[in-house]
Scaffold this motif. Structure first.
Motif, short mmCIF file in Angstrom:
data_model
loop_
_atom_site.label_atom_id
_atom_site.label_comp_id
_atom_site.label_asym_id
_atom_site.label_seq_id
_atom_site.Cartn_x
_atom_site.Cartn_y
_atom_site.Cartn_z
N CYS B 14 13.06 -50.92 -16.35
CA CYS B 14 12.22 -49.82 -16.85
C CYS B 14 11.63 -49.08 -15.65
O CYS B 14 11.39 -49.68 -14.61
CB CYS B 14 11.10 -50.37 -17.72
SG CYS B 14 11.76 -51.20 -19.19
N ILE B 19 9.85 -46.82 -19.73
CA ILE B 19 11.03 -46.90 -20.59
C ILE B 19 12.26 -47.23 -19.74
O ILE B 19 12.21 -47.11 -18.51
CB ILE B 19 11.26 -45.60 -21.38
CG1 ILE B 19 11.50 -44.42 -20.42
CG2 ILE B 19 10.05 -45.31 -22.27
CD1 ILE B 19 11.83 -43.11 -21.11
N PHE B 21 15.19 -46.97 -17.58
CA PHE B 21 15.70 -45.91 -16.71
C PHE B 21 17.10 -45.55 -17.20
O PHE B 21 17.94 -46.41 -17.41
CB PHE B 21 15.74 -46.42 -15.27
CG PHE B 21 16.14 -45.40 -14.26
CD1 PHE B 21 15.45 -44.20 -14.13
CD2 PHE B 21 17.21 -45.62 -13.40
CE1 PHE B 21 15.81 -43.25 -13.19
CE2 PHE B 21 17.59 -44.68 -12.45
CZ PHE B 21 16.88 -43.49 -12.34
N ASN B 22 17.34 -44.23 -17.41
CA ASN B 22 18.57 -43.80 -18.11
C ASN B 22 19.84 -44.35 -17.49
O ASN B 22 20.77 -44.72 -18.20
CB ASN B 22 18.60 -42.28 -18.26
CG ASN B 22 18.53 -41.55 -16.92
OD1 ASN B 22 19.53 -41.48 -16.21
ND2 ASN B 22 17.37 -41.02 -16.57
N ALA B 23 19.91 -44.44 -16.16
CA ALA B 23 21.13 -44.93 -15.51
C ALA B 23 21.45 -46.37 -15.92
O ALA B 23 22.61 -46.79 -15.90
CB ALA B 23 21.01 -44.84 -14.00
N LEU B 26 24.08 -46.91 -18.57
CA LEU B 26 25.47 -46.89 -18.09
C LEU B 26 25.83 -48.25 -17.47
O LEU B 26 26.96 -48.72 -17.61
CB LEU B 26 25.66 -45.73 -17.11
CG LEU B 26 27.08 -45.30 -16.77
CD1 LEU B 26 28.00 -45.20 -17.96
CD2 LEU B 26 27.06 -43.96 -16.01
N ALA B 27 24.85 -48.89 -16.84
CA ALA B 27 25.08 -50.25 -16.35
C ALA B 27 25.27 -51.22 -17.52
O ALA B 27 26.09 -52.14 -17.45
CB ALA B 27 23.92 -50.70 -15.46
N PHE B 28 24.54 -51.00 -18.62
CA PHE B 28 24.70 -51.87 -19.80
C PHE B 28 26.10 -51.69 -20.41
O PHE B 28 26.67 -52.63 -20.96
CB PHE B 28 23.64 -51.54 -20.87
CG PHE B 28 22.22 -51.80 -20.46
CD1 PHE B 28 21.91 -52.64 -19.39
CD2 PHE B 28 21.15 -51.23 -21.16
CE1 PHE B 28 20.58 -52.88 -19.03
CE2 PHE B 28 19.84 -51.47 -20.81
CZ PHE B 28 19.54 -52.29 -19.74
N ALA B 59 32.15 -40.30 -18.79
CA ALA B 59 31.07 -40.98 -19.52
C ALA B 59 30.22 -39.92 -20.18
O ALA B 59 29.70 -39.03 -19.51
CB ALA B 59 30.22 -41.83 -18.57
N ASN B 60 30.13 -39.99 -21.50
CA ASN B 60 29.33 -39.03 -22.25
C ASN B 60 28.30 -39.79 -23.07
O ASN B 60 28.65 -40.58 -23.93
CB ASN B 60 30.22 -38.19 -23.17
CG ASN B 60 31.24 -37.39 -22.36
OD1 ASN B 60 30.87 -36.64 -21.47
ND2 ASN B 60 32.52 -37.59 -22.63
N MET B 61 27.01 -39.52 -22.77
CA MET B 61 25.95 -40.32 -23.38
C MET B 61 24.90 -39.43 -24.02
O MET B 61 24.51 -38.41 -23.46
CB MET B 61 25.31 -41.18 -22.29
CG MET B 61 26.36 -41.96 -21.49
SD MET B 61 25.63 -43.05 -20.27
CE MET B 61 25.04 -44.35 -21.36
N ARG B 62 24.46 -39.83 -25.20
CA ARG B 62 23.37 -39.14 -25.89
C ARG B 62 22.20 -40.12 -26.04
O ARG B 62 22.38 -41.23 -26.55
CB ARG B 62 23.83 -38.64 -27.26
CG ARG B 62 24.74 -37.41 -27.16
CD ARG B 62 25.56 -37.17 -28.40
NE ARG B 62 26.45 -38.27 -28.70
CZ ARG B 62 27.56 -38.60 -27.98
NH1 ARG B 62 27.89 -37.90 -26.91
NH2 ARG B 62 28.28 -39.65 -28.32
N PHE B 63 21.04 -39.67 -25.56
CA PHE B 63 19.85 -40.51 -25.57
C PHE B 63 18.94 -40.04 -26.70
O PHE B 63 18.39 -38.95 -26.63
CB PHE B 63 19.13 -40.42 -24.23
CG PHE B 63 19.96 -40.91 -23.06
CD1 PHE B 63 19.88 -42.24 -22.64
CD2 PHE B 63 20.84 -40.07 -22.40
CE1 PHE B 63 20.65 -42.71 -21.58
CE2 PHE B 63 21.61 -40.52 -21.33
CZ PHE B 63 21.51 -41.85 -20.93
#
Lengths: 134, 134, 134, 134
Positions: B14, B19, B21-23, B26-28, B59-63
């Motif tokens: 976090c 919260i 950390f967004n990166a 991608l590690a998960f 890699a396409n991610m929606r948060f």
């Protein structure tokens, strides 16, 4: 390009394949964002003083070539457009003449107190003006 | 869902916003990938023994919602399709009933020696069969 | 051992030498600490409700054997002693019968508001009692 | 001090306490080590060309004051002594006049092929000469 920043790949940022672990490019985007607030608002803290913060809404990344230990990466880019409550940052990671990674990141502006989506404050909009892509 | 795995958010994952950390999402994704190789091939090492490895092409991610310290995240998903030389993994990160993050990751298969793009070996294709989304 | 916890080494936690990047063992210590608060106080949040938090004052680590990708590490240990305002946690990282890393971490208790050093609250001292090494 | 290097704390390197996550200081030590090989041997790759590498045998760190986001840290230090097969690096992390962290790291020299402990090659010993603390 309205924005440019360099960073050097650290040993611990590479994985057992000997290349930059992909998640670290998203961490590098955040390093770039800090520099973008420095350039546009004076600092990230001065952004917070306007009462807003940003969160990542979407991250779209294309990995073309691997980064390697001790590479000096040149991160260039700018904002594609400023919406009402969000803005999309486009970044290109280069090593010399080679393009390694492209990233499009949509940031959503939120109220610092409630974390609700808010309109981009006028002062922030003005600060980001010089960072718009042509 | 053909794939499901749980992990608990660590304190150091976090950031100062409190919260995840967004990166780290991608590690998960990469943690999930290791479990996918375990489920489909026995282990990641057994994938490598077929003479191929994968690299992330896109890699396409929606948060949608933030993850928080000590959350137990349920990562569910599977492959959208298997192309000739690449495969797209779709993952959904849940906390209880809430959907936090969606990720679409395109993996490219490469030869272990040359790192050139190669066709997905038949044995890998069979291993990934049960992981295809309906 | 009064404390024991297992974790599996992630691919991205290994560096280009193919072994666990040394700094990650210090991150693993923090994962253990979260579990220690769960075991002793119910959760880390319940520790914070007593009005104190901890910061690392000292970390002394001996690296005997490298950790590797997908290793299941067994982290065992407990507290050496509880001082007035600090406590030293001793942890041993094992892979099967092999001892990989020893860590002695001195935590200092601080007031949540002022971040000044404070005495360990009685309720915390009682919670940590079962975690003392013999 | 024979060695000095600056780095700026990244947002993602801070945890939910709003300060640099302690394990990241050990990662910063490794950033310093890369610069030490650049200064003493030309580059880390040129160290490897002598047939040896180093692994961390021991890390002893004292945390005096927290680092914060966007701090510019000045890392100063040098080697305490060069043993037969190991060398101890002492580093001090400053922010302006404040000392934040002290680190003593013992590196063990190993053969690149066998990973067995080896004597420090003469060329490395000469390269590290200017980095000895008085």
């Amino acid at each position: 390009m309205p924005f440019s920043h360099e960073l050097r790949v650290r040993y611990g940022e590479c994985d057992a394949q000997g290349i930059v672990f992909n998640a670290n490019f998203l961490a590098f985007v955040d390093v770039a964002l800090t520099e973008i607030w420095r350039q546009s608002m004076g600092s990230y803290d001065l952004l917070l003083e306007t009462g807003v913060d940003t969160v990542v809404g979407e991250a779209n990344m294309r990995f073309l070539l691997p980064g390697r230990f001790d590479d000096v990466l040149r991160i260039e880019g700018g904002f594609d457009d400023l919406g009402t409550t969000s803005a999309t940052l486009r970044l290109w990671f280069h090593r010399g003449d080679e393009l390694l990674v492209e990233a499009d990141i949509r940031y959503v502006f939120v109220d610092l107190g409630s974390w609700e989506k808010v309109e981009i404050p006028e002062v922030v909009r003005r600060g980001l003006g010089p960072l718009l892509l042509g």
